[in-house]
Write a protein that holds these residues in place. Structure first.
Motif, PDB file in Angstrom:
ATOM      1  N   GLY A   1      46.886  38.670  16.393  1.00  0.00           N
ATOM      2  CA  GLY A   1      46.396  39.302  15.173  1.00  0.00           C
ATOM      3  C   GLY A   1      45.217  40.233  15.402  1.00  0.00           C
ATOM      4  N   ARG A   2      44.333  39.858  16.303  1.00  0.00           N
ATOM      5  CA  ARG A   2      43.121  40.650  16.543  1.00  0.00           C
ATOM      6  C   ARG A   2      43.363  41.822  17.475  1.00  0.00           C
ATOM      7  NH1 ARG A   2      39.394  43.544  17.731  1.00  0.00           N
ATOM      8  NH2 ARG A   2      37.185  43.007  17.848  1.00  0.00           N
TER       9      ARG A   2
ATOM     10  N   ASN B   1      44.821  48.573   9.481  1.00  0.00           N
ATOM     11  CA  ASN B   1      43.831  48.477  10.549  1.00  0.00           C
ATOM     12  C   ASN B   1      42.487  48.019   9.988  1.00  0.00           C
ATOM     13  OD1 ASN B   1      45.645  49.397  12.405  1.00  0.00           O
ATOM     14  ND2 ASN B   1      44.918  51.510  12.359  1.00  0.00           N
TER      15      ASN B   1
ATOM     16  N   GLU C   1      47.613  44.759  17.293  1.00  0.00           N
ATOM     17  CA  GLU C   1      47.932  45.778  16.291  1.00  0.00           C
ATOM     18  C   GLU C   1      47.850  47.191  16.869  1.00  0.00           C
ATOM     19  OE1 GLU C   1      46.110  47.275  12.102  1.00  0.00           O
ATOM     20  OE2 GLU C   1      46.312  45.118  12.396  1.00  0.00           O
ATOM     21  N   ASN C   2      46.800  47.453  17.607  1.00  0.00           N
ATOM     22  CA  ASN C   2      46.615  48.767  18.240  1.00  0.00           C
ATOM     23  C   ASN C   2      46.636  48.600  19.750  1.00  0.00           C
ATOM     24  OD1 ASN C   2      46.281  50.284  15.836  1.00  0.00           O
ATOM     25  ND2 ASN C   2      44.235  49.409  15.639  1.00  0.00           N
TER      26      ASN C   2
ATOM     27  N   LYS D   1      35.899  44.075  12.007  1.00  0.00           N
ATOM     28  CA  LYS D   1      36.129  43.443  13.305  1.00  0.00           C
ATOM     29  C   LYS D   1      34.857  42.766  13.803  1.00  0.00           C
ATOM     30  CE  LYS D   1      39.849  46.434  14.892  1.00  0.00           C
ATOM     31  NZ  LYS D   1      40.236  47.483  15.844  1.00  0.00           N
TER      32      LYS D   1
END
Length: 187
Positions: free
Chosen positions: A51-52, A2, A55-56, A8
């Motif tokens: 990708g951005r 993460n 993930e979560n 980010k």
């Protein structure tokens, strides 16, 4: 693994600069075209969006990041948000035209706090707010700015119930916001 909030934010800053620079000639009216942003998220920048944001992923991630839905959809879509960040903060006449964009993207929370307000579509107000935060951060680099910033964003929103913020200009907004952050920190 993460990515951290800072990572980010830095990625968003780089991508905002790239995307806004490439699409700088769009008018705000053209930039409200939800189909264009959805296409770009699904086709041209699909790998970036996955990708951005995946993930979560939450229940509504695909709906909000790949499409433009609801009143805040332009700031939720993975691609259009980057353009709008550039649009509201880019200052072509400054020595560093990205300085307010850099301030906007100091952290994800800083950005979210400001973008979630009703006045977030007004460049004058946003640039005044960002200049205040930039000055405060430069004048008091050792102070954490998140709490005074969040309180300041709410303060300016309340002021909008008393004064028509759309007509007082970026300099006055900057002065009000900066003075408020100094005051609540007892500086």
């Amino acid at each position: 693994p993460n990515a951290s909030d800072t990572e980010k934010s830095q990625d968003d800053l780089v991508n905002t600069k790239l995307l806004y620079d490439a699409f700088k000639t769009l008018t705000p009216l053209q930039a409200t075209n939800k189909y264009m942003w959805s296409y770009l998220a699904h086709v041209v920048f699909k790998d970036y969006v996955i990708g951005r944001w995946m993930e979560n992923a939450r229940e509504n991630t695909i709906k909000t990041r790949f499409f433009v839905v609801g009143k805040d959809g332009l700031f939720d879509n993975a691609i259009s948000r980057l353009w709008w960040f550039g649009y509201i903060s880019y200052q072509p006449s400054n020595t560093n035209p990205w300085s307010l964009t850099e301030t906007l993207l100091l952290s994800q929370q800083t950005c979210t706090d400001l973008i979630d307000e009703a006045y977030s579509r007004n460049k004058e107000i946003i640039q005044g707010m960002l200049q205040a935060l930039k000055n405060f951060h430069e004048d008091y680099p050792r102070l954490a700015f998140t709490t005074p910033w969040r309180s300041c964003v709410q303060y300016i929103n309340r002021q909008g119930g008393i004064v028509n913020l759309d007509y007082i200009g970026a300099d006055k907004i900057q002065e009000m916001a900066y003075n408020y952050m100094v005051k609540i920190n007892n500086l």
